[in-house]
Design a protein around this motif. Structure first.
Motif, PDB file in Angstrom:
ATOM      1  N   MET A 179       0.760  -1.124   0.262  1.00  0.00           N
ATOM      2  CA  MET A 179       0.048   0.004   0.165  1.00  0.00           C
ATOM      3  C   MET A 179       0.731   1.239  -0.115  1.00  0.00           C
ATOM      4  O   MET A 179       0.490   2.170  -0.510  1.00  0.00           O
ATOM      5  CB  MET A 179      -1.034   0.241   1.221  1.00  0.00           C
ATOM      6  CG  MET A 179      -2.104  -1.024   1.147  1.00  0.00           C
ATOM      7  SD  MET A 179      -3.130  -0.798   0.163  1.00  0.00           S
ATOM      8  CE  MET A 179      -3.922   0.662   0.532  1.00  0.00           C
ATOM      9  N   LEU A 180       2.129   1.260   0.709  1.00  0.00           N
ATOM     10  CA  LEU A 180       2.906   2.511   0.515  1.00  0.00           C
ATOM     11  C   LEU A 180       4.197   2.236  -0.213  1.00  0.00           C
ATOM     12  O   LEU A 180       4.471   3.550  -0.873  1.00  0.00           O
ATOM     13  CB  LEU A 180       3.129   2.319   2.173  1.00  0.00           C
ATOM     14  CG  LEU A 180       2.095   3.209   3.285  1.00  0.00           C
ATOM     15  CD1 LEU A 180       2.627   3.490   4.375  1.00  0.00           C
ATOM     16  CD2 LEU A 180       1.562   4.767   2.686  1.00  0.00           C
ATOM     17  N   THR A 200      -1.854   1.015   7.421  1.00  0.00           N
ATOM     18  CA  THR A 200      -1.356   1.772   6.404  1.00  0.00           C
ATOM     19  C   THR A 200      -1.338   3.164   6.835  1.00  0.00           C
ATOM     20  O   THR A 200      -0.138   3.897   6.953  1.00  0.00           O
ATOM     21  CB  THR A 200      -2.197   1.758   5.132  1.00  0.00           C
ATOM     22  OG1 THR A 200      -2.377   0.485   4.487  1.00  0.00           O
ATOM     23  CG2 THR A 200      -1.542   2.567   4.075  1.00  0.00           C
ATOM     24  N   ILE A 231      -1.738   6.243  -2.828  1.00  0.00           N
ATOM     25  CA  ILE A 231      -2.556   5.732  -1.893  1.00  0.00           C
ATOM     26  C   ILE A 231      -3.901   5.786  -2.486  1.00  0.00           C
ATOM     27  O   ILE A 231      -4.669   4.729  -2.315  1.00  0.00           O
ATOM     28  CB  ILE A 231      -2.411   6.677  -0.684  1.00  0.00           C
ATOM     29  CG1 ILE A 231      -1.117   6.258   0.087  1.00  0.00           C
ATOM     30  CG2 ILE A 231      -3.483   5.977   0.381  1.00  0.00           C
ATOM     31  CD1 ILE A 231      -0.783   6.911   1.372  1.00  0.00           C
ATOM     32  N   ALA A 261      -4.852  10.474   2.582  1.00  0.00           N
ATOM     33  CA  ALA A 261      -4.186  10.794   1.137  1.00  0.00           C
ATOM     34  C   ALA A 261      -4.536  12.179   0.696  1.00  0.00           C
ATOM     35  O   ALA A 261      -3.850  12.727  -0.189  1.00  0.00           O
ATOM     36  CB  ALA A 261      -4.675   9.555   0.401  1.00  0.00           C
TER      37      ALA A 261
END
Length: 1852
Positions: A1626-1627, A1697, A1716, A1748
């Motif tokens: 995710m990152l 996350t 993101i 985000a």
């Protein structure tokens, strides 16, 4: 590239500044070699000429690009120098509020002087298991690295924390220990951190003091070794102290204090237990008043003393020892007040009976005279003799102070020993992590022996640090196979040699101490002679001969020689110590047990600070031969040895460095003083680390990172498949000097400044590309705009020209029309003008002619009128003349007549005089006459007749004098008449006045009547008008009220709906909270249960004896008790073959200790639930009381009948159970062939005892059941009355009519009663001793005793009647309330009254209608149930009668087993039941649960097949009415599932499979329970398969709890699988390649964002989610449960996350926000594909989505702040501020967030009430629910596959 080429125009540099240390400036023109002056412009706009040094020609330091400012690691900076480091630290500390920064292997920690929320357990969990470079700098990251290396390398670790006083060393060490205690999993067992923290108040009170820099400065250092076992759990700790500043005991500088403990004692002196210490105010003691600052603001010494005593108690120091410590400390204070008087220059004395010395002697338990003697004398020993010598006053004072310091040091060591004893563990230590809390480099205006020792220790530590850094650099170069060249770094070995080598400073100091007449001056001269001009690091001050200067690694320090010898020797007289050793106070000699090693006239421990020593739990005893040698050691020698020991310990470990920086001297939060920071950075070695890094290749990139970052500098033809070769080719073109870089195996190494050069090339290329793009786009836009404008212009011209032509044609038409119009118009005007003139002329003529005619007429008329006037005037003149003549004549006549009258008057006057004489004679009469005359005159006006008589009388009196007498008489008569007239006048006046009054009264009355009439008329008119107005207003008000009522009804409806929604939401939240608490309790219980099982297994392995379990409990127990029974029963089943007869009480304490917490909580929940249920029932009863009693009684009877029917079924099942048990008894006792049948251990005997126990336990149950049966038979008669209006009442009456005969009912009752009895002969045959007979006789007596309970039943009926009377009273109150309401309605207007009454009536009828409908439904249900029950009872009673009529012999009873009554006859169709034998139960559980493979079942068979099979087995046991079999099967099933999950609990498929089957089993128990709510969706065939004998609601609760535990285990499995993927996918991974550029990193490499083979991506997460979803669907899990699992998975993804985003500065950028959002959109797309958008999973990602968005929105103006505040509703204030602080531009085109904008955000969010917690709880599990999901699968259609190995069960 040459460094000078970077000094171009607009390049930024750092120049020195006396105030700010370094200032930033910008070049105004390019630098050319040979220039002596640089033209600069400062940031404030001032121009400056900077002159270069003509000798070195060194250019100023270049400034790093803005995108590198604020980096986590200082080594990531392209330019590594002092101003770059200082600026980076300042930006992070002030702008980003980040206190931690890496500098290579060093963690720089700046004290914020403010409590920050970054040390919670959530932060610890976030850093646990992470690589050091993957998260933002933190003390937890260093601790995690140390812990990980200890476990991985099996090597001891050290964390070295150094810094100035007040920099935060102790706090950093405390947080590191807290981290170890948390992650090692032993915080709840060892509690080492708590013990160490408990020691803090003690150590702070005896080792901390107030200084000018810090109110709580640690005046000692400590090294804590935290021990771990083989599983790396904390088992103990050991503390070593060093450098205790003993001189503070006897001396304090201005504005400083002694150690806190002395002031705490003085503040607590009034306590009763401290009376014996004879203490007073701190200002009354010499040792506590020298600093002049006895009080610290904001600190209560009394409370601190209480904390100290409490901590002593927690660490096991008893009250007696505590009082002993306080006695010694008080003795030290009194010793300081001992005064000496000089007798001469060489001797002194103490005054006799000196109170301070007397108190000291009493407290210490020593002889006063002896102590007084040795304080003033000393013993000298020579080779031949020993003699006593007096000492001077100064020597005595020094000896007194030395004794006080020595006692305090010994007490300090004793306390440390006891703390170590409390922290000591008996378990063997496998490894340790040491935490060293040490002073940093110190330099003051006056530096003495203490600073010399501290700086000497820091020199040693700095050498070790330099070597470690050098070693790491060497290892990195060798690992990458780069040619190793020696890096020139500062080696402080010469400085160390200067201090500790032979003839070094310490050696010369020790030698001088041995000299009899050695002084500080002679020692200084020896230093000058030995080292001056021979050692470059040693210097002599110009203006002093008693000082020397040493060039340390950090700075030059000037030391004053005064006091060095005395502090090094620290003479303590042996005789004084001997006096203390002979003390009667037991504790005092303990302090000096090992004093033989340390006491001599010429040597001691430490004067300034004690040396570093290990403090074992028990003091070691030295050998006698060592004593003399040890006595010769000085403080410097001991300190050197201790330091070598410390260095050996550190060198044997892997060090980790934490450098604490004090940002300012005023303790202001987040205030940065550049001067102080630079001093500390130089002193702590940070800049040396930078210099070592800059000397080699500080910047290091992997090939993939380099390619990703600088791809823009490559051409398409340069890009090869081999990334390494590509990078080489490009670098050779970009950097021509090959010495500026090196190629390693996996990385590229760059010299300092080369990355900045590459960044400049990259920025130039991007800027040129941007310009080209802008040029092209702007040209395209302008060209497009031109074409659009040209096309628009042509179109406009076309339209304009057409418009103009149309306008011209129109103009011509209008011109022609206008000409015609003008012609006719002009003709019209002329004609009209002619007509006007003609008519005007005629009018003028007519007016003129008329005027002339009128003038002529007027003239004729005037003449005629003049003639008439003349006629009348002439006549008037003649008449006037005539009247004037007549008046003159009359006037003349009047004058003549007047003259004649005057003459006559004279005559009358003469006559009157003659009358006066007559009047004198009659004076009385005259008066009367005069009075009468006055009266007559007065009344003359009213009465004319009287005046005429008087006039006549006067005429007669003047003319006829002679007639006076007659006149007199007449006058007398007149007088009388006058009197009468006067009376009449008076009466008339009175009458007139009266009449006037009456008139006035009449008039006033009339007026008042008229006024009243007018008023009444007005009032009437006003009343009429007001009534009309009021009527109008009432009509309007009525309409308004009707409108308002409608609106209020709508508003009330809306309000009620909103309120209902809110209350529903609140109830849902409360329910979720309660459910969450309950599920957490279940989780805790399962954890304790697993721990108990582990402990049981360990005990089994240790003892090798199986543990017996408890016996089963009754089925009526609670769900928790049942669960407790299950865990014990499975143990009993498993251990049955190996079990021996052992008391079962051994297991009870373990079970109860594990079960107690959950049982208590569940009990509280049940009580709360019961209270809420009672409240609900009470409110419902209040509503129902307003109804008629006739409607209430049938409902009560229906509920009683329902309850009694259930109890009757229970009674019959228990009767059948007794028959089965009796059959077992007969079988057991019939085996008489063996001689040991009746022995106590025989099977038959055990069975008999068990049955006897069970019979005695169920005796009370029988009483209630028999009573219920009797009352039930009677209530069945009353239940059916002719009043019943149900539709099927005739059928019910026909069914009941069969049992209406009393004899039949009695016979049925006797038949049921006989089932509870046994023939006497059978009982005698069963047991020869007659025990069983006595038991059954007791049962008979109990049945008889039940008759007496009828009285209690009557009393209960009376209570019910009393309750009914209470209800009547409540109905009366309700009636009164209704009457009051009616009275209120009567006061309303007629229209409103009618509407209110109608509304009330409609409401009442509606409620009654609803109640009647509800009662009707209940009656229908009751009738249907009663029909069914009556049929069953009739059938069973008939079977019982038939069974009694048959003659069955005892042998037949023994040979043939008694079948339960409820077994039906054989049927042709399959009934959906499975039959198995009792002995096959374990085999069934084994094949169906324990050895079942979930994958094969999920692929080949129907979902939930094991659950269906188990339920069909339960159905058969229920069909047989076998309670024991049902309970045994359910217990075995539940415990087997638990066993499988414990064994394979990490397998997702297994946990998912059994969660699905447990839920299906639970749904089957609900679907076929026979309850109306669960039968709605059943077919008629499924309803026939319902359970008939047992209510398994409690087992449903147990299964629900089991399902909750399985769900929680499933979530943990999901979390363990997803956790490694989330951050990377995710990152870190770039889903959109090329969006986010890779910034340069430092020594702490982060995980690469480029997808390598072992790196997780977003596709990995999506594939894993697909795998989870497919497995859940294959196992047939309920859709609602799948939604809950998906919601939990997405919450884990979002929370992990977001937490990592909040802890990683490099992830907070605009491009990362885009990544993101794209990743979240992919997850949402996955939800849409799976039709799970309504699962609530998307909402769990809302905080991540808003974070985000926060990274991408504009962050400049107030409008932006308002938009952010409204957008980020799911984020807390702390999270929003953290993201803004962490926001970091990746490219130089982005801008940082200003501090003012962040403050604006904080001001706008200050009223928001949210959690102060920074991170989300990633371990949070949403409460799970299991909505009822009935199965449409018919049980009779289920086929059992042979692969399951269940051939031993048969279909029924």
């Amino acid at each position: 590239m040459a460094a000078s080429e970077l000094y171009t125009k607009f390049a930024r540099v750092w120049i020195p500044d006396p105030e700010e240390v370094w200032k930033s400036a910008e070049l105004l023109k390019d630098y050319k070699p040979g220039d002596k002056v640089l033209l600069l412009r400062l940031e404030e706009g001032k121009d400056l000429e900077y002159r270069l040094d003509p000798k070195t020609k060194e250019l100023p330091h270049l400034r790093n690009p803005d995108i590198l400012v604020g980096e986590n690691d200082l080594t990531a900076l392209s330019y590594l120098h002092e101003p770059a480091v200082l600026h980076n630290l300042r930006v992070r500390f002030i702008d980003s509020k980040l206190i931690y920064t890496y500098c290579g292997i060093v963690l720089v920690a700046i004290n914020p002087y403010e409590q920050l929320p970054i040390y919670g357990e959530d932060i610890i969990n976030a850093y646990s298991g992470q690589n050091m470079g993957d998260m933002d700098p933190h003390i937890f990251a260093v601790a995690e690295e140390a812990y990980k290396q200890m476990a991985r390398d099996e090597r001891n670790q050290s964390i070295i924390v150094s810094g100035e006083s007040g920099a935060g060393k102790t706090v950093s060490a405390k947080y590191a220990m807290r981290y170890f205690a948390t992650v090692s999993g032993s915080a709840s067992e060892a509690n080492v951190e708590e013990k160490v923290l408990a020691s803090n108040p003690i150590m702070e009170s005896i080792g901390n003091a107030k200084t000018t820099r810090n109110d709580n400065s640690s005046r000692f250092g400590k090294y804590i070794e935290i021990g771990f076992d083989k599983r790396y759990r904390i088992i103990g700790a050991n503390m070593r102290t060093y450098l205790l500043e003993k001189s503070r005991v006897v001396f304090q500088a201005e504005e400083e204090r002694n150690y806190h403990i002395f002031y705490q004692l003085c503040a607590s002196a009034k306590l009763p237990e401290f009376k014996m210490l004879r203490l007073g105010n701190a200002n009354s003691f010499h040792y506590t008043k020298q600093g002049g600052s006895p009080v610290i603001e904001g600190v209560d010494d009394t409370k601190e003393m209480a904390h100290t005593r409490q901590a002593c108690t927690l660490l096991g120091i008893s009250e007696s020892y505590q009082m002993g410590i306080f006695r010694i400390l008080a003795g030290i204070l009194h010793l300081g007040n001992v005064a000496f008087t000089s007798r001469d220059s060489d001797s002194c004395t103490i005054p006799p009976k000196h109170e301070p010395l007397s108190i000291f002697s009493d407290l210490m338990g020593v002889d006063y005279e002896e102590m007084c003697h040795w304080l003033c004398h000393r013993k000298l020993a020579t080779a031949t003799e020993t003699y006593i010598k007096p000492i001077s006053k100064l020597q005595a004072t020094n000896a007194r102070d030395a004794l006080a310091k020595h006692i305090y040091a010994k007490l300090f060591s004793w306390i440390v020993d006891h703390v170590n004893q409390a922290l000591h563990s008996a378990v063997k230590q496998h490894s340790f992590i040491g935490v060293l809390d040490i002073y940093g480099f110190e330099t003051f205006e006056i530096n003495s022996f203490e600073q010399f020792c501290i700086n000497y220790a820091n020199e040693k530590l700095q050498q070790q640090f330099n070597m470690h850094v050098f070693k790491l650099e060497q290892e990195e170069y060798m690992k990458e196979q780069i040619p190793w060249t020696l890096i020139d770094f500062y080696d402080n070995q010469p400085c160390i040699n200067l201090i500790e080598s032979k003839l070094g400073i310490l050696d010369l100091l020790d030698e001088e101490c041995k000299m009899p007449k050695g002084t500080d001056d002679t020692w200084a001269q020896k230093l000058y002679n030995t080292h001056l001009n021979k050692c470059a690091l040693f210097e002599k001050p110009r203006l002093s001969n008693k000082a020397f200067i040493i060039q340390h690694f950090a700075d030059k320090v000037e030391y004053q020689c005064e006091g060095f010898l005395e502090k090094n020797k620290d003479t303590v007289f042996e005789e004084q110590i001997k006096v203390l050793k002979s003390s009667k106070f037991k504790m005092l000699p303990e302090l000096f047990q090992d004093d033989e090693k340390a006491i001599s006239p010429t040597s001691a421990t430490s004067s300034g600070r004690t040396p570093l020593t290990r403090t074992p739990a028990k003091p070691t005893k030295g050998r006698p031969g060592q004593t003399a040698k040890e006595h010769k050691k000085t403080v410097g020698h001991q300190f050197r040895n201790s330091l070598h020991l410390l260095m050996e310990t550190l060198n044997a470990t892997t060090p980790h460095y934490v450098r604490c920086i004090k940002p300012n001297d005023f303790k202001f939060p987040f205030t940065f003083d550049e001067k102080r920071a630079v001093q500390q950075l130089r002193a702590c070695g940070v800049l040396e680390t930078i210099r070592i890094s800059a000397a080699g290749f500080p910047s290091r990139w992997t090939y993939q990172e380099f390619f990703s970052r600088y791809r823009v500098l490559m051409k398409q033809k340069d890009v090869l498949s081999d990334r390494k070769q590509t990078c080489k080719n490009v670098l050779e073109k970009l950097i021509l000097d090959k010495d500026k870089y090196q190629f390693g195996k996996t990385k590229i190494f760059f010299r300092a400044g080369q990355v900045a050069y590459l960044e400049k090339l990259r920025a130039d290329k991007l800027r040129a590309a941007c310009i080209r793009i802008q040029k092209t786009i702007r040209g395209w836009l302008l060209r497009k705009k031109y074409l659009r404008m040209r096309k628009a212009a042509i179109t406009v011209q076309r339209h304009v020209r057409g418009y103009q032509a149309r306008c011209y044609a129109k103009f011509l038409r209008r011109t022609k029309a206008a000409t015609i119009i003008q012609k006719y118009w002009r003709m019209y005007i002329v004609r009209r003008r002619y007509k006007i003139r003609r008519s005007a002329t005629i009018v003028l003529q007519s007016y003129l002619r008329g005027y002339l005619a009128r003038n002529r007429y007027r003239k004729m008329l005037h003449e005629h009128k003049a003639v008439i006037i003349q006629k009348w005037v002439r006549g008037w003149l003649a008449r006037t003349h005539y009247r004037r003549s007549m008046q003159a004549i009359i006037y003349l006549q009047c004058c003549f007549r007047r003259m004649m009258a005057k003459r006559e008057l004279k005559k009358l006057k003469i006559e009157a005089r003659s009358v006066e004489r007559y009047k004198k004679l009659h004076i009385g009469m005259e008066n009367k006459i005069m009075q009468l005359q006055r009266k007559v005159d007065e009344q003359n006006k009213d009465y004319k007749c009287l005046m005429e008589k008087l006039t006549n009388l006067e005429g007669i009196y003047t003319s006829e004098t002679e007639k006076l007498r007659s006149d007199l008489e007449r006058l007398q008569l007149s007088e009388e008449e006058a009197k009468i007239a006067t009376g009449r006048v008076l009466s008339l006046q009175e009458e007139i006045a009266k009449l006037r009054k009456d008139l006035e009264q009449t008039q006033s009355e009339k007026k008042s009547i008229e006024e009243r009439a007018d008023r009444y008329k007005q009032e009437t008119e006003q009343l009429v008008s007001s009534l009309k107005e009021e009527n109008t207003l009432l009509k309007q008000e009525k309409e308004t009220l009707n409108h308002l009522i409608v609106e209020q009804a709508k508003e009330m409806t809306e309000t009620m709906e909103k309120k209902l929604v809110e209350e529903t939401k609140q109830l849902e939240l409360d329910l979720n909270d309660e459910r969450l608490r309950y599920q957490n309790l279940l989780n805790e219980f399962s954890r304790l249960e697993e721990r108990y099982d582990d402990l049981k297994e360990e005990m089994t392995l240790m003892v090798n004896v199986p543990k017996p379990g408890h016996k089963r409990t009754d089925s009526t127990h609670s769900s928790n008790e049942s669960e407790y029974t299950f865990s014990s029963e499975i143990a009993e089943t498993e251990d049955m073959p190996l079990r021996t007869e052992e008391p079962s009480e051994k297991k009870v304490p373990l079970d109860m200790s594990l079960f107690l917490k959950l049982q208590k909580r569940v009990t509280e929940l049940e009580q709360e639930k019961q209270v809420m249920q009672d409240e609900l029932d009470r409110k419902e009863e209040q509503v129902l009381r307003s109804k008629a009693k006739e409607e209430e009684r049938p409902q009560i009877r229906g509920a009683e009948l329902e309850y009694e029917s259930l109890k009757r079924q229970e009674l019959e099942s228990e009767n059948k159970k007794l028959k089965n048990e009796l059959n077992e008894l007969r079988k057991a006792l019939s085996e008489k062939s063996a001689p040991e049948v009746t022995a106590p251990g025989a099977p038959a005997y055990r069975v008999l005892m068990e049955q006897l126990t069970s019979v005695s336990e169920e005796l009370d149950v029988r009483k209630e059941e028999v009573l219920i049966l009797r009352s039930q038979l009677v209530s069945q008669k009353e239940a059916i009355q002719p009043k019943n209006t149900m539709t099927d009442s005739t059928i019910l009456l026909e069914d009941v009519q069969k049992m209406k005969d009393k004899g039949e009912i009695a016979q049925a009752y006797i038949g049921l009663k006989e089932t509870n009895r046994l023939p006497a002969m059978d009982c005698h045959e069963l047991n020869e001793d007659g025990e069983l007979w006595l038991v059954y006789e007791g049962l008979k007596q109990a049945n008889r005793l039940l008759e007496s309970q009828l009285q209690s039943q009557k009393r209960s009926h009376e209570n019910e009647a009393e309750a009914l009377r209470g209800e009547i009273q409540s109905l009366k109150e309700e009636n009164n309330r209704q009457q009051q309401l009616l009275a209120q309605n009567l006061q309303l207007p007629p229209e409103a009254r009618i509407e209110a009454s109608l509304q009330h009536e409609i409401t009442r009828l509606t409620n009654e209608n609803l109640d009647l409908m509800e009662q009707l439904e209940k009656q229908d249900k009751t009738v249907r149930k009663l029909k069914k029950q009556l049929k069953v009872f009739a059938k069973k009673i008939g079977e019982l009668e038939v069974g009694q009529m048959e003659n069955i012999s005892p042998g037949q009873i023994i040979d043939e087993p008694i079948r339960p009554v409820s077994i039906p006859r054989k049927e042709k169709d399959f009934q959906g039941m499975l039959e198995y034998k009792k002995e096959d139960e374990q085999k069934l559980v084994k094949n169906l649960i324990l050895e079942l493979k979930p994958r094969g079942v999920a692929v080949n068979l129907i979902p939930g097949l094991p659950a269906y099979i188990l339920f069909m087995c339960v159905r058969h046991a229920d069909y047989l009415n076998d309670d024991q079999k049902v309970r045994s099967l359910l217990t075995s099933t539940i415990n087997s599932i638990k066993k499988v999950l414990k064994k394979r609990g990490d397998d997702f498929e297994t946990v998912s499979f059994w969660l699905s089957n447990t839920c299906r089993f639970l749904h089957c128990l609900k679907q076929y329970s026979g309850e109306e709510g669960f039968m709605k969706h059943n077919t008629s065939r499924q309803n026939e398969h319902c359970l008939t004998n047992f209510d398994l609601a409690e087992y449903r609760q147990v299964l629900s709890d089991l399902a909750i535990q399985i769900y929680q285990q499933l979530v943990r499995v999901l979390e363990n699988i997803l956790q490694p993927m989330i951050v990377s996918g995710m990152l870190e991974h770039e889903t959109i390649q090329g969006v986010s550029g890779v910034k340069p990193t430092g020594l702490r490499k982060r995980t690469s964002s480029i997808a390598d083979e072992g790196t997780y991506t977003l596709d990995s997460i999506l594939r894993q989610l697909n795998s989870f979803h497919s497995v859940l669907c294959q196992h047939g899990m309920d859709p609602e449960l799948i939604k809950q699992v998906v919601k939990q998975m997405f919450y884990i993804v979002g929370a992990v996350t977001l937490n990592n985003l909040l802890l990683r500065k490099d992830m907070c950028s605009w491009s990362k926000g885009m990544q993101i959002r794209y990743n979240v959109s992919q997850l949402e797309e996955w939800l849409r594909d799976k039709n799970l958008m309504n699962s609530g999973a998307k909402e769990t990602l809302e905080p991540l989505i808003q974070a985000a968005q926060l990274l991408q929105v504009k962050k400049k103006t107030d409008d932006d702040a308002e938009a952010i505040c409204s957008m980020c509703s799911a984020l807390t204030t702390a999270q929003i501020v953290k993201v803004l602080n962490l926001y970091t531009p990746v490219n130089e085109f982005e801008e940082r967030v200003s501090v003012s904008f962040i403050r604006t955000i904080q001001m706008r969010l200050r009223d928001r009430k949210d959690s102060p917690q920074l991170l989300m709880d990633a371990k949070h599990i949403f409460p799970v629910t299991f909505p009822f999901n009935p199965s449409s699968l018919a049980l009779e259609t289920i086929q059992i596959p042979a692969s399951l190995g269940l051939g031993f069960i048969s279909r029924v």
